[in-house]
Design a protein around this motif. Structure first.
Motif, PDB file in Angstrom:
ATOM      1  N   SER A   1      -2.709 -18.038  -6.614  1.00 28.76           N
ATOM      2  CA  SER A   1      -2.088 -16.847  -7.201  1.00 28.76           C
ATOM      3  C   SER A   1      -0.577 -17.041  -7.345  1.00 28.76           C
ATOM      4  CB  SER A   1      -2.380 -15.614  -6.345  1.00 28.76           C
ATOM      5  OG  SER A   1      -1.986 -15.846  -5.009  1.00 28.76           O
ATOM      6  N   LEU A   2      -0.114 -18.271  -7.155  1.00 28.44           N
ATOM      7  CA  LEU A   2       1.319 -18.551  -7.176  1.00 28.44           C
ATOM      8  C   LEU A   2       1.729 -19.475  -8.323  1.00 28.44           C
ATOM      9  CD1 LEU A   2       4.146 -18.637  -5.867  1.00 28.44           C
ATOM     10  CD2 LEU A   2       3.306 -20.468  -4.390  1.00 28.44           C
ATOM     11  N   VAL A   3       1.006 -20.576  -8.468  1.00 33.61           N
ATOM     12  CA  VAL A   3       1.438 -21.599  -9.424  1.00 33.61           C
ATOM     13  C   VAL A   3       1.180 -21.211 -10.896  1.00 33.61           C
ATOM     14  CG1 VAL A   3       1.289 -24.039 -10.053  1.00 33.61           C
ATOM     15  CG2 VAL A   3       1.205 -23.377  -7.641  1.00 33.61           C
ATOM     16  N   PRO A   4      -0.010 -20.676 -11.224  1.00 34.21           N
ATOM     17  CA  PRO A   4      -0.222 -20.289 -12.635  1.00 34.21           C
ATOM     18  C   PRO A   4       0.762 -19.202 -13.074  1.00 34.21           C
ATOM     19  CG  PRO A   4      -2.308 -20.404 -11.453  1.00 34.21           C
ATOM     20  CD  PRO A   4      -1.220 -20.466 -10.417  1.00 34.21           C
ATOM     21  N   ASP A   5       1.061 -19.195 -14.369  1.00 30.67           N
ATOM     22  CA  ASP A   5       2.126 -18.316 -14.862  1.00 30.67           C
ATOM     23  C   ASP A   5       1.669 -16.870 -15.077  1.00 30.67           C
ATOM     24  OD1 ASP A   5       4.737 -17.941 -15.486  1.00 30.67           O
ATOM     25  OD2 ASP A   5       4.550 -18.593 -17.566  1.00 30.67           O
ATOM     26  N   VAL A   6       0.341 -16.676 -15.154  1.00 31.04           N
ATOM     27  CA  VAL A   6      -0.177 -15.322 -15.394  1.00 31.04           C
ATOM     28  C   VAL A   6      -1.170 -14.971 -14.289  1.00 31.04           C
ATOM     29  CG1 VAL A   6      -1.450 -13.824 -16.991  1.00 31.04           C
ATOM     30  CG2 VAL A   6       0.078 -15.608 -17.890  1.00 31.04           C
TER      31      VAL A   6
ATOM     32  N   GLU B   1      -4.289 -12.432  11.400  1.00 33.20           N
ATOM     33  CA  GLU B   1      -4.289 -13.897  11.296  1.00 33.20           C
ATOM     34  C   GLU B   1      -4.488 -14.366   9.858  1.00 33.20           C
ATOM     35  OE1 GLU B   1      -6.734 -12.055  12.300  1.00 33.20           O
ATOM     36  OE2 GLU B   1      -8.528 -12.799  11.266  1.00 33.20           O
ATOM     37  N   ARG B   2      -4.938 -13.481   8.990  1.00 31.98           N
ATOM     38  CA  ARG B   2      -5.135 -13.893   7.594  1.00 31.98           C
ATOM     39  C   ARG B   2      -3.775 -14.055   6.908  1.00 31.98           C
ATOM     40  NH1 ARG B   2      -9.822  -9.546   5.845  1.00 31.98           N
ATOM     41  NH2 ARG B   2     -11.476 -10.379   7.193  1.00 31.98           N
ATOM     42  N   PRO B   3      -3.612 -15.112   6.105  1.00 37.58           N
ATOM     43  CA  PRO B   3      -2.339 -15.255   5.396  1.00 37.58           C
ATOM     44  C   PRO B   3      -2.209 -14.168   4.323  1.00 37.58           C
ATOM     45  CG  PRO B   3      -3.892 -16.963   4.719  1.00 37.58           C
ATOM     46  CD  PRO B   3      -4.566 -16.197   5.827  1.00 37.58           C
ATOM     47  N   GLN B   4      -1.118 -13.439   4.376  1.00 39.00           N
ATOM     48  CA  GLN B   4      -0.952 -12.324   3.438  1.00 39.00           C
ATOM     49  C   GLN B   4       0.150 -12.601   2.430  1.00 39.00           C
ATOM     50  OE1 GLN B   4      -0.168  -8.712   5.608  1.00 39.00           O
ATOM     51  NE2 GLN B   4      -1.854  -9.079   7.031  1.00 39.00           N
ATOM     52  N   THR B   5      -0.077 -12.125   1.216  1.00 34.63           N
ATOM     53  CA  THR B   5       0.970 -12.133   0.210  1.00 34.63           C
ATOM     54  C   THR B   5       1.103 -10.723  -0.336  1.00 34.63           C
ATOM     55  OG1 THR B   5       0.368 -14.401  -0.389  1.00 34.63           O
ATOM     56  CG2 THR B   5       1.793 -13.200  -1.909  1.00 34.63           C
ATOM     57  N   TRP B   6       2.274 -10.158  -0.141  1.00 35.69           N
ATOM     58  CA  TRP B   6       2.560  -8.831  -0.681  1.00 35.69           C
ATOM     59  C   TRP B   6       3.258  -9.032  -2.025  1.00 35.69           C
ATOM     60  CZ3 TRP B   6       3.795  -4.252   2.978  1.00 35.69           C
ATOM     61  CH2 TRP B   6       3.087  -4.385   4.177  1.00 35.69           C
ATOM     62  N   ILE B   7       2.700  -8.422  -3.060  1.00 30.66           N
ATOM     63  CA  ILE B   7       3.218  -8.625  -4.409  1.00 30.66           C
ATOM     64  C   ILE B   7       3.670  -7.288  -4.982  1.00 30.66           C
ATOM     65  CG2 ILE B   7       2.584  -9.337  -6.759  1.00 30.66           C
ATOM     66  CD1 ILE B   7       0.459 -11.179  -5.447  1.00 30.66           C
ATOM     67  N   SER B   8       4.925  -7.219  -5.399  1.00 33.88           N
ATOM     68  CA  SER B   8       5.426  -5.996  -6.033  1.00 33.88           C
ATOM     69  C   SER B   8       6.041  -6.383  -7.371  1.00 33.88           C
ATOM     70  CB  SER B   8       6.456  -5.310  -5.139  1.00 33.88           C
ATOM     71  OG  SER B   8       5.913  -5.078  -3.854  1.00 33.88           O
TER      72      SER B   8
ATOM     73  N   SER C   1       0.999   2.769  -3.125  1.00 29.11           N
ATOM     74  CA  SER C   1       1.527   3.427  -4.330  1.00 29.11           C
ATOM     75  C   SER C   1       3.029   3.670  -4.259  1.00 29.11           C
ATOM     76  CB  SER C   1       0.786   4.743  -4.593  1.00 29.11           C
ATOM     77  OG  SER C   1       1.088   5.709  -3.599  1.00 29.11           O
ATOM     78  N   GLU C   2       3.545   4.063  -3.096  1.00 30.14           N
ATOM     79  CA  GLU C   2       4.971   4.409  -3.028  1.00 30.14           C
ATOM     80  C   GLU C   2       5.883   3.234  -3.370  1.00 30.14           C
ATOM     81  OE1 GLU C   2       6.090   6.269   0.661  1.00 30.14           O
ATOM     82  OE2 GLU C   2       5.238   8.202   0.048  1.00 30.14           O
ATOM     83  N   THR C   3       5.401   2.042  -3.082  1.00 27.00           N
ATOM     84  CA  THR C   3       6.242   0.878  -3.319  1.00 27.00           C
ATOM     85  C   THR C   3       5.734   0.004  -4.463  1.00 27.00           C
ATOM     86  OG1 THR C   3       4.992  -0.367  -1.677  1.00 27.00           O
ATOM     87  CG2 THR C   3       6.962   0.761  -0.898  1.00 27.00           C
ATOM     88  N   GLY C   4       4.587   0.344  -5.040  1.00 30.84           N
ATOM     89  CA  GLY C   4       4.036  -0.471  -6.124  1.00 30.84           C
ATOM     90  C   GLY C   4       3.647  -1.856  -5.661  1.00 30.84           C
ATOM     91  N   THR C   5       3.045  -1.919  -4.472  1.00 33.86           N
ATOM     92  CA  THR C   5       2.745  -3.210  -3.849  1.00 33.86           C
ATOM     93  C   THR C   5       1.247  -3.477  -3.809  1.00 33.86           C
ATOM     94  OG1 THR C   5       4.679  -2.939  -2.442  1.00 33.86           O
ATOM     95  CG2 THR C   5       3.064  -4.569  -1.730  1.00 33.86           C
ATOM     96  N   ILE C   6       0.869  -4.731  -4.068  1.00 33.88           N
ATOM     97  CA  ILE C   6      -0.516  -5.165  -3.928  1.00 33.88           C
ATOM     98  C   ILE C   6      -0.532  -6.269  -2.874  1.00 33.88           C
ATOM     99  CG2 ILE C   6      -2.442  -6.320  -5.083  1.00 33.88           C
ATOM    100  CD1 ILE C   6      -1.223  -5.090  -7.714  1.00 33.88           C
ATOM    101  N   VAL C   7      -1.485  -6.173  -1.935  1.00 30.76           N
ATOM    102  CA  VAL C   7      -1.542  -7.189  -0.889  1.00 30.76           C
ATOM    103  C   VAL C   7      -2.816  -8.014  -1.040  1.00 30.76           C
ATOM    104  CG1 VAL C   7      -1.435  -7.646   1.591  1.00 30.76           C
ATOM    105  CG2 VAL C   7      -0.311  -5.603   0.659  1.00 30.76           C
ATOM    106  N   LEU C   8      -2.639  -9.337  -1.015  1.00 35.19           N
ATOM    107  CA  LEU C   8      -3.770 -10.265  -0.973  1.00 35.19           C
ATOM    108  C   LEU C   8      -3.840 -10.845   0.436  1.00 35.19           C
ATOM    109  CD1 LEU C   8      -3.245 -12.435  -4.210  1.00 35.19           C
ATOM    110  CD2 LEU C   8      -4.048 -10.078  -4.046  1.00 35.19           C
ATOM    111  N   ASP C   9      -5.050 -11.000   0.973  1.00 32.75           N
ATOM    112  CA  ASP C   9      -5.129 -11.554   2.334  1.00 32.75           C
ATOM    113  C   ASP C   9      -5.961 -12.824   2.423  1.00 32.75           C
ATOM    114  OD1 ASP C   9      -7.722 -10.678   2.265  1.00 32.75           O
ATOM    115  OD2 ASP C   9      -7.566  -9.343   4.005  1.00 32.75           O
ATOM    116  N   GLY C  10      -6.137 -13.502   1.297  1.00 32.40           N
ATOM    117  CA  GLY C  10      -6.722 -14.839   1.340  1.00 32.40           C
ATOM    118  C   GLY C  10      -8.219 -14.894   1.565  1.00 32.40           C
TER     119      GLY C  10
ATOM    120  N   ALA D   1      -8.020  -7.975  -4.672  1.00 31.52           N
ATOM    121  CA  ALA D   1      -6.920  -7.663  -3.763  1.00 31.52           C
ATOM    122  C   ALA D   1      -7.474  -7.004  -2.516  1.00 31.52           C
ATOM    123  CB  ALA D   1      -5.932  -6.740  -4.448  1.00 31.52           C
ATOM    124  N   ARG D   2      -6.647  -6.884  -1.468  1.00 31.22           N
ATOM    125  CA  ARG D   2      -7.099  -6.217  -0.252  1.00 31.22           C
ATOM    126  C   ARG D   2      -6.731  -4.745  -0.260  1.00 31.22           C
ATOM    127  NH1 ARG D   2     -10.853  -6.589   1.786  1.00 31.22           N
ATOM    128  NH2 ARG D   2     -10.613  -8.820   1.969  1.00 31.22           N
ATOM    129  N   VAL D   3      -5.472  -4.449  -0.589  1.00 34.56           N
ATOM    130  CA  VAL D   3      -4.999  -3.066  -0.526  1.00 34.56           C
ATOM    131  C   VAL D   3      -3.797  -2.925  -1.461  1.00 34.56           C
ATOM    132  CG1 VAL D   3      -3.478  -3.529   1.467  1.00 34.56           C
ATOM    133  CG2 VAL D   3      -4.286  -1.201   1.091  1.00 34.56           C
TER     134      VAL D   3
END
Lengths: 531, 244
Positions: B175-180, B206-213, B156-165, B151-153
């Motif tokens: 990180s989207l299609v597989p079930d686990v 410019e990096r594609p980001q996905t924020w996951i909570s 804690s306050e929001t329980g969020t993990i960010v991936l930046d590709g 992960a990138r970052v």
């Protein structure tokens, strides 16, 4: 009878279509204009108020979300500072809009995207349909988006033989039921779990026959139903929550992962976005990504947020189109008071706290934007076709769909003063209406009142005359049907019955002095005498 | 198209009272706005240091609240923890796959993932390495049981993990299609507040980001939150370097 859902929306019925009869789910017909469904608010509300099920469903859902929102907002120590910043950033955006739009265009283009401009709904629909056709797609997957609701994109694509598949669970429910959305965030908020099960069983061909009404099972059925669509779709259509002018970055905030599927898997992505959805800098996201999730679903953060900038070689769609939509927004922007409605980030907190919305539901507003924000946005967006001025347009009644209690302003994450805008729009509607009548009843009544009140004897006489009306009230001392001209008032409200006695008569009786007629209205001296 | 562009921009200028630009569709010319300067009184950072015990404790609390599975592991125990979690996937009842059976497990990883993390995977686990240059088709990803990423970052306050590709996190699809999803977060990547994360991510917008909570969820049925819709239904967060 169960029917197989083959992807093409079954029917997109419009009011003038003949033979629109069979409506097992009590759906509203698809309007010609997504921002002007037909009936004015008072008539539409009268209908929806008869629906007890709707009111129960809404009462439960809004209660749940209000509690959740209050809890997660309460734990943020600097919430008010975030609201102040959010409001001010949006003011800056509006003031610098021409520059920011061009900056966004430059950045998106530099990163491999294609920017289109659309003056109105028809132009935006045309652009999307042409892109889908150029890709040879007869089907597009869609992320929930208010902008595409507003322009009636699904109907326009259907006319071109292209099926738009809604992938958000609530949008899917609405689409399967051939219904219209009733909430900005949860379009199927008016449906409860057992209604949703019935809709799935009847309309979703691959729904398991033993489907229960447990929300988790319903969600699983939607997952299975849509997975094949996601994996095979060539073109996706989305809206945008935010666009960052200085980097060209787009953001979509969602929960289910259907957004990620649409934004990631198809080869081509088309994003339709209102021109007001900008923020100036990437850092400004730190304000809105705190304000939005807590205000909308009452979560500290929504499960998924996607940010992308143009095209990333080898990752995600390799063709990206951004459609910048006006469709009435510049008319809103031209209004010194009403332009604040463009600050809206579509969280729907104002709907969830509104006592009017909670009772009448979203369909009564006759627009894809219901609730308090809809009451100020819809008339203004349709201003060029009469939305604000005059009784001939159903949208002109929307500013009255409020008690002005102010709860919407309290919860608005960007501090849109909705009550003040409502009052301003009402004044404008009244002015426009007044100028149309030769004889102004309001002015006439005021003139008469001024003549009566200028003289003590006349006033006393008028008071006694009014007591004659005391018999008109029912047991609750309210007059529901009054003769003209008072009927104009009692058409939509009760009139309290006048008391049997005027204050002067009561005073005279209490103090057993001479009859009222002899108590001259010569001011404080007579009161002093009585003491 | 350019005609529409010219006209929309002219309308915007007219709405803002810039003279000589015509009118809006309803024939109006607006008054110039007077925006207030943006007050930035909100917290730019939290009171706790990056990766501090307080931040980690809050991160775990928030992740668990969103029904993510959190595993606090020492760095040297990470490969074994990943191996155990992957092995558990092969048998719904938790047992190991029989050698030679067709019940082998496929796991996708981004090409830039630290190989050491996968060192102790059971032999029957089939590892698919995915990259932008050699992407796995979406339909193939649908047949994969799990994905392991860095992960990138984390916030804690929001329980969020960010991936930046980036190469250790991979294309968004994996990180989207597989079930686990097994997501490895290092303690020193955990910040307290959203602004801290945004400023870090702003270095590469410019990096594609996905924020996951948490795992995917919906509130669309009576506004009750239900976990598990289209995204991964199970999210394992492996928090490395935190002492439980």
């Amino acid at each position: 009878m169960s029917r197989t859902f083959l992807g093409l929306p079954r029917t997109l019925r419009r009011p003038d279509d003949a033979g629109a009869v069979d409506e097992p789910f009590g759906a509203v017909p698809h309007p010609q204009e997504p921002l002007r469904w037909g009936d004015a608010f008072p008539a539409a509300a009268k209908q929806t108020l008869k629906n007890d099920q709707l009111r129960r469903n809404l009462g439960h859902a809004t209660q749940v979300i209000r509690t959740k929102r209050a809890a997660v907002v309460g734990e943020v120590p600097d919430w008010e500072a975030l609201r102040d910043a959010g409001s001010a950033v949006k003011q800056q955006v509006m003031a610098q809009l021409p520059d920011l739009l061009q900056q966004l265009e430059e950045q998106v283009t530099a990163r491999g995207g294609v920017v289109h401009w659309a003056r109105d709904a028809a132009e935006a629909n045309r652009i999307v349909a042409d892109i889908a056709k150029a890709k040879g797609a007869d089907e597009v997957v869609k992320v929930k988006s208010m902008a595409t609701q507003e322009i009636g994109l699904n109907e326009a694509l259907a006319d071109e033989g292209i099926a738009a598949i809604e992938t958000d669970l609530a949008e899917l429910i609405v689409q399967l039921a051939d219904d219209m959305p009733s909430h900005i965030l949860v379009p199927a908020i008016h449906r409860n779990r057992s209604e949703i099960r019935d809709i799935f069983l009847a309309r979703m061909g691959d729904a398991p026959p033993d489907l229960s009404d447990v929300p988790r099972e319903l969600a699983m059925a939607a997952r299975a139903h849509l997975r094949r669509k996601f994996l095979s779709a060539k073109v996706a259509v989305s809206g945008a929550n935010f666009a960052v002018a200085d980097t060209g970055t787009l953001a979509v905030v969602e929960s289910e992962g259907n957004g990620r599927m649409c934004l990631t898997l198809p080869e081509t992505l088309v994003t339709v976005m209102g021109i007001e959805k900008l923020v100036p800098t990437f850092d400004d996201l730190e304000v809105f990504l705190q304000l939005l999730p807590r205000s909308s679903t009452g979560e500290r953060m929504n499960p998924y947020t996607s940010l992308w900038t143009g095209v990333t070689p080898g990752d995600g769609p390799q063709e990206f189109h951004l459609v910048l939509l006006d469709n009435g927004r510049t008319d809103v922007l031209a209004d010194e008071v009403g332009r604040a409605a463009l600050h809206c980030i579509r969280c729907s907190a104002c709907l969830n706290v509104c006592p009017v919305y909670e009772r009448v539901g979203g369909h009564a507003y006759g627009s894809v934007y219901p609730g308090p924000i809809g009451a100020i946005l819809t008339p203004q967006l349709t201003a060029s076709t009469g939305g604000v001025s005059g009784h001939h347009d159903p949208n002109a009644s929307l500013p009255y769909a409020s008690t002005l209690c102010g709860a919407c302003y309290e919860v608005c994450p960007v501090k849109i003063d909705i009550p003040s805008i409502l009052v301003d729009l009402r004044a404008r509607e009244v002015d426009a209406d007044r100028s149309k009548h030769g004889v102004d009843p309001w002015k006439t009544a005021m003139k008469a009142a001024s003549w009566v009140m200028a003289d003590g004897d006349r006033f006393a006489l008028a008071g006694r005359a009014a007591t004659l009306g005391s018999g008109l009230g029912g047991r609750d001392h309210a007059i529901s049907v009054a003769p003209p001209p008072a009927s104009a008032w009692t058409r939509s409200r009760d009139l309290p019955a006048p008391p049997r006695q005027t204050f002067r008569q009561w005073w005279a009786a209490e103090h057993e002095t001479s009859p009222v007629e002899t108590v001259e209205t010569d001011g404080p001296t007579s009161e002093e005498d009585d003491r | 198209m350019s005609e529409a562009r010219t006209e929309v921009l002219a309308r915007v200028r007219a709405a803002l009272g810039q003279t000589g630009s015509g009118t809006t569709p309803s024939g109006r010319v607006g008054a110039p706005p007077h925006p207030e300067p943006v007050p930035r009184e909100y917290r730019a950072a939290g009171e706790h240091a990056v990766g501090s015990p307080e931040v980690l404790e809050q991160l775990v609390d928030r992740l668990v609240d969103y029904k993510a599975h959190v595993h606090q592991v020492a760095a040297d125990a990470l490969p074994a923890t990943i191996a155990t979690l992957v092995a558990d996937l092969s048998e719904p009842d938790g047992g190991m796959a029989r050698p030679g059976s067709d019940r082998s497990v496929r796991v996708v990883v981004p090409a830039g993932l630290d190989d050491a993390w996968l060192a102790t995977l059971p032999a029957e686990v089939d590892v698919v390495r995915d990259s932008r240059e050699d992407p796995t088709a979406a339909t193939d990803l649908d047949a994969v049981a799990a994905v392991v990423t860095a992960a990138r970052v984390a916030i804690s306050e929001t329980g969020t993990i960010v991936l930046d590709g980036e190469p250790d996190q991979g294309r968004r699809a994996i990180s989207l299609v597989p079930d686990v999803h097994l997501c490895v977060v290092r303690a020193e990547q955990a910040v307290q507040t959203v602004p801290e994360a945004v400023r870090l991510l702003g270095a590469h917008p410019e990096r594609p980001q996905t924020w996951i909570s948490g795992p995917s969820a919906t509130s669309d049925i009576e506004l009750d939150r239900v976990e598990g819709v289209h995204g991964p239904r199970t999210l394992h967060v492996l928090l490395v370097g935190a002492t439980p």
